[in-house]
Structures are given as C-alpha cells and as structure tokens.
Design a protein around this motif. Sequence first.
Motif, PDB file in Angstrom:
ATOM      1  N   PHE A  34      -1.269  -3.300 -28.672  1.00 25.70           N
ATOM      2  CA  PHE A  34      -0.655  -2.899 -29.938  1.00 25.70           C
ATOM      3  C   PHE A  34      -0.670  -4.045 -30.945  1.00 25.70           C
ATOM      4  CE2 PHE A  34       3.218  -4.893 -28.506  1.00 25.70           C
ATOM      5  CZ  PHE A  34       3.968  -5.133 -29.647  1.00 25.70           C
ATOM      6  N   LEU A  35      -0.570  -5.307 -30.468  1.00 28.83           N
ATOM      7  CA  LEU A  35      -0.655  -6.453 -31.378  1.00 28.83           C
ATOM      8  C   LEU A  35      -2.063  -6.588 -31.949  1.00 28.83           C
ATOM      9  CD1 LEU A  35       1.422  -9.188 -29.499  1.00 28.83           C
ATOM     10  CD2 LEU A  35       2.090  -7.849 -31.511  1.00 28.83           C
ATOM     11  N   GLN A  36      -3.061  -6.336 -31.126  1.00 31.11           N
ATOM     12  CA  GLN A  36      -4.439  -6.400 -31.597  1.00 31.11           C
ATOM     13  C   GLN A  36      -4.720  -5.298 -32.624  1.00 31.11           C
ATOM     14  OE1 GLN A  36      -7.436  -7.246 -28.404  1.00 31.11           O
ATOM     15  NE2 GLN A  36      -5.614  -7.162 -27.088  1.00 31.11           N
ATOM     16  N   ILE A  37      -4.114  -4.141 -32.420  1.00 27.81           N
ATOM     17  CA  ILE A  37      -4.261  -3.038 -33.379  1.00 27.81           C
ATOM     18  C   ILE A  37      -3.630  -3.433 -34.716  1.00 27.81           C
ATOM     19  CG2 ILE A  37      -3.524  -0.689 -33.926  1.00 27.81           C
ATOM     20  CD1 ILE A  37      -3.747  -0.107 -30.863  1.00 27.81           C
ATOM     21  N   ILE A  38      -2.441  -4.013 -34.661  1.00 26.81           N
ATOM     22  CA  ILE A  38      -1.769  -4.465 -35.890  1.00 26.81           C
ATOM     23  C   ILE A  38      -2.662  -5.447 -36.634  1.00 26.81           C
ATOM     24  CG2 ILE A  38       0.155  -5.882 -36.757  1.00 26.81           C
ATOM     25  CD1 ILE A  38       1.867  -4.596 -34.485  1.00 26.81           C
ATOM     26  N   GLU A  39      -3.196  -6.426 -35.902  1.00 27.11           N
ATOM     27  CA  GLU A  39      -4.061  -7.440 -36.529  1.00 27.11           C
ATOM     28  C   GLU A  39      -5.309  -6.810 -37.137  1.00 27.11           C
ATOM     29  OE1 GLU A  39      -4.627 -10.116 -33.267  1.00 27.11           O
ATOM     30  OE2 GLU A  39      -2.611 -10.966 -33.476  1.00 27.11           O
ATOM     31  N   LYS A  40      -5.895  -5.848 -36.460  1.00 27.00           N
ATOM     32  CA  LYS A  40      -7.106  -5.182 -36.961  1.00 27.00           C
ATOM     33  C   LYS A  40      -6.803  -4.420 -38.248  1.00 27.00           C
ATOM     34  CE  LYS A  40     -11.117  -2.798 -36.682  1.00 27.00           C
ATOM     35  NZ  LYS A  40     -11.249  -2.137 -37.955  1.00 27.00           N
ATOM     36  N   ILE A  41      -5.712  -3.701 -38.276  1.00 28.18           N
ATOM     37  CA  ILE A  41      -5.357  -2.941 -39.477  1.00 28.18           C
ATOM     38  C   ILE A  41      -5.003  -3.897 -40.617  1.00 28.18           C
ATOM     39  CG2 ILE A  41      -3.717  -1.288 -40.473  1.00 28.18           C
ATOM     40  CD1 ILE A  41      -3.735   0.135 -37.714  1.00 28.18           C
ATOM     41  N   GLN A  42      -4.284  -4.976 -40.314  1.00 27.50           N
ATOM     42  CA  GLN A  42      -3.994  -5.981 -41.341  1.00 27.50           C
ATOM     43  C   GLN A  42      -5.289  -6.536 -41.925  1.00 27.50           C
ATOM     44  OE1 GLN A  42      -1.573  -8.771 -39.119  1.00 27.50           O
ATOM     45  NE2 GLN A  42       0.308  -7.994 -40.048  1.00 27.50           N
ATOM     46  N   GLN A  55      -8.228   7.640 -31.174  1.00 29.34           N
ATOM     47  CA  GLN A  55      -9.540   8.021 -30.651  1.00 29.34           C
ATOM     48  C   GLN A  55     -10.604   6.995 -31.063  1.00 29.34           C
ATOM     49  OE1 GLN A  55     -10.964  11.852 -31.955  1.00 29.34           O
ATOM     50  NE2 GLN A  55     -12.282  12.059 -30.166  1.00 29.34           N
ATOM     51  N   GLU A  56     -10.560   6.578 -32.317  1.00 28.09           N
ATOM     52  CA  GLU A  56     -11.518   5.593 -32.825  1.00 28.09           C
ATOM     53  C   GLU A  56     -11.403   4.267 -32.070  1.00 28.09           C
ATOM     54  OE1 GLU A  56     -11.879   3.080 -36.916  1.00 28.09           O
ATOM     55  OE2 GLU A  56     -11.448   5.225 -37.146  1.00 28.09           O
ATOM     56  N   ALA A  57     -10.168   3.866 -31.738  1.00 31.62           N
ATOM     57  CA  ALA A  57      -9.927   2.597 -31.050  1.00 31.62           C
ATOM     58  C   ALA A  57      -9.991   2.743 -29.527  1.00 31.62           C
ATOM     59  CB  ALA A  57      -8.566   2.046 -31.447  1.00 31.62           C
ATOM     60  N   SER A  58     -10.095   3.973 -29.045  1.00 27.81           N
ATOM     61  CA  SER A  58     -10.092   4.268 -27.602  1.00 27.81           C
ATOM     62  C   SER A  58      -8.806   3.779 -26.933  1.00 27.81           C
ATOM     63  CB  SER A  58     -11.316   3.658 -26.909  1.00 27.81           C
ATOM     64  OG  SER A  58     -12.498   4.170 -27.452  1.00 27.81           O
ATOM     65  N   VAL A  59      -7.680   4.118 -27.548  1.00 25.75           N
ATOM     66  CA  VAL A  59      -6.378   3.762 -26.982  1.00 25.75           C
ATOM     67  C   VAL A  59      -5.502   4.999 -26.913  1.00 25.75           C
ATOM     68  CG1 VAL A  59      -6.472   1.385 -27.838  1.00 25.75           C
ATOM     69  CG2 VAL A  59      -5.333   3.135 -29.211  1.00 25.75           C
ATOM     70  N   ASN A  60      -4.414   4.879 -26.196  1.00 26.03           N
ATOM     71  CA  ASN A  60      -3.440   5.950 -26.086  1.00 26.03           C
ATOM     72  C   ASN A  60      -2.755   6.141 -27.446  1.00 26.03           C
ATOM     73  OD1 ASN A  60      -0.684   7.050 -25.610  1.00 26.03           O
ATOM     74  ND2 ASN A  60      -1.358   7.022 -23.467  1.00 26.03           N
ATOM     75  N   PRO A  61      -2.546   7.384 -27.877  1.00 27.10           N
ATOM     76  CA  PRO A  61      -1.850   7.614 -29.147  1.00 27.10           C
ATOM     77  C   PRO A  61      -0.474   6.939 -29.225  1.00 27.10           C
ATOM     78  CG  PRO A  61      -2.864   9.643 -28.420  1.00 27.10           C
ATOM     79  CD  PRO A  61      -3.028   8.647 -27.299  1.00 27.10           C
ATOM     80  N   ASN A  62       0.217   6.815 -28.097  1.00 23.84           N
ATOM     81  CA  ASN A  62       1.525   6.147 -28.104  1.00 23.84           C
ATOM     82  C   ASN A  62       1.393   4.670 -28.485  1.00 23.84           C
ATOM     83  OD1 ASN A  62       2.874   8.485 -27.324  1.00 23.84           O
ATOM     84  ND2 ASN A  62       2.649   8.010 -25.146  1.00 23.84           N
ATOM     85  N   THR A  63       0.318   4.037 -28.031  1.00 21.49           N
ATOM     86  CA  THR A  63       0.070   2.637 -28.370  1.00 21.49           C
ATOM     87  C   THR A  63      -0.209   2.504 -29.860  1.00 21.49           C
ATOM     88  OG1 THR A  63      -0.852   2.268 -26.159  1.00 21.49           O
ATOM     89  CG2 THR A  63      -1.378   0.625 -27.845  1.00 21.49           C
ATOM     90  N   MET A  64      -1.015   3.420 -30.391  1.00 18.11           N
ATOM     91  CA  MET A  64      -1.321   3.407 -31.822  1.00 18.11           C
ATOM     92  C   MET A  64      -0.045   3.657 -32.631  1.00 18.11           C
ATOM     93  SD  MET A  64      -3.594   2.872 -34.121  1.00 18.11           S
ATOM     94  CE  MET A  64      -5.110   2.861 -33.167  1.00 18.11           C
ATOM     95  N   GLN A  65       0.779   4.595 -32.176  1.00 13.79           N
ATOM     96  CA  GLN A  65       2.042   4.900 -32.852  1.00 13.79           C
ATOM     97  C   GLN A  65       2.936   3.670 -32.897  1.00 13.79           C
ATOM     98  OE1 GLN A  65       3.170   7.629 -34.504  1.00 13.79           O
ATOM     99  NE2 GLN A  65       5.005   6.450 -34.951  1.00 13.79           N
ATOM    100  N   LYS A  66       3.003   2.929 -31.802  1.00  9.50           N
ATOM    101  CA  LYS A  66       3.825   1.719 -31.739  1.00  9.50           C
ATOM    102  C   LYS A  66       3.342   0.697 -32.770  1.00  9.50           C
ATOM    103  CE  LYS A  66       5.426  -1.791 -28.477  1.00  9.50           C
ATOM    104  NZ  LYS A  66       5.401  -2.260 -27.087  1.00  9.50           N
ATOM    105  N   ALA A  67       2.030   0.515 -32.878  1.00  9.50           N
ATOM    106  CA  ALA A  67       1.462  -0.435 -33.834  1.00  9.50           C
ATOM    107  C   ALA A  67       1.754   0.001 -35.274  1.00  9.50           C
ATOM    108  CB  ALA A  67      -0.040  -0.581 -33.609  1.00  9.50           C
ATOM    109  N   LEU A  68       1.567   1.264 -35.560  1.00  6.33           N
ATOM    110  CA  LEU A  68       1.803   1.769 -36.910  1.00  6.33           C
ATOM    111  C   LEU A  68       3.282   1.695 -37.280  1.00  6.33           C
ATOM    112  CD1 LEU A  68      -0.667   4.784 -36.967  1.00  6.33           C
ATOM    113  CD2 LEU A  68      -0.910   2.603 -38.155  1.00  6.33           C
ATOM    114  N   SER A  69       4.144   1.941 -36.316  1.00  6.54           N
ATOM    115  CA  SER A  69       5.583   1.821 -36.572  1.00  6.54           C
ATOM    116  C   SER A  69       5.942   0.388 -36.929  1.00  6.54           C
ATOM    117  CB  SER A  69       6.388   2.274 -35.350  1.00  6.54           C
ATOM    118  OG  SER A  69       6.234   3.657 -35.153  1.00  6.54           O
TER     119      SER A  69
END
Length: 123
Positions: free
Chosen positions: A12-20, A42-56
């Motif tokens: 989730f930290l890597q997702i945050i950094e990528k979106i930033q 789906q694009e990142a090949s991760v669980n939606p819950n992980t993506m939700q945590k990063a976006l939150s």
Amino acid sequence: MPWNLNSDRPIFLQIIEKIQLDIVSGVYQSGDKLPSVRELAQEASVNPNTMQKALSELERTGLVYSQRTSGRFITEDNAMIQQLKADLAEEIIREFLDHMKKLGFRREETIRLMNQINEEEAS
C-alpha cells in the motif's frame, strides 16, 4: 507507467508513492478523476482492499478527495502538488548524496562529477 511493486516494502505504501509520482509528473492533473478502486487494483495486480487502503491514506493527506457518487479526484490545490513535488525531489537528492557518501565521495566531488556529466550530456 508500470506499477513495479515488490515485496520488500508494504504494497500500500508503494501504491501511494506511485500515485503521488503520477500526480507530480502530470499523469494525473489537478481535478482529474481517478479510475475506480477495482480498475486501479486490476491495473496494479493487487487486492482491491489494498488499493482502498492506499487511496484512503491519500484522501487523509488531502491529495485526493472523494465525492460520494462521482468517485475520487486529484486535489485542485496546485500549491500542495508543487510542495509534494519539492518534497519528493529533496528526498531523492538526500538519498543520492547519502549513497555517494557511502561510495567515499565528498559533497564537492559529487557536485563536480554531476556538473561534468551534465556538461557531457548537454553537448
């Protein structure tokens, strides 16, 4: 830009950094609507819950905001985006200088080498 997520740090930290990075580099402009959680997951090949945590977390910082029925959007606060860009650049420069120090270079030597490489690339 590919996601390139790895298992050495929390996803989730890597997702945050990528979106930033996507925001400060202009992939996403201020006011742009983000794809849905499911689409991003789906694009990142991760669980939606992980993506939700990063976006939150991005929402908590104010970089992203949500509108109940319309989705999530990038902040329209350009000063915030520019500050994030400056903060990320500073972090990268500090890490670079630390690496150069570990290689045995003094700051002056590092700057001289950078100038030399810059001049070579300019010509």
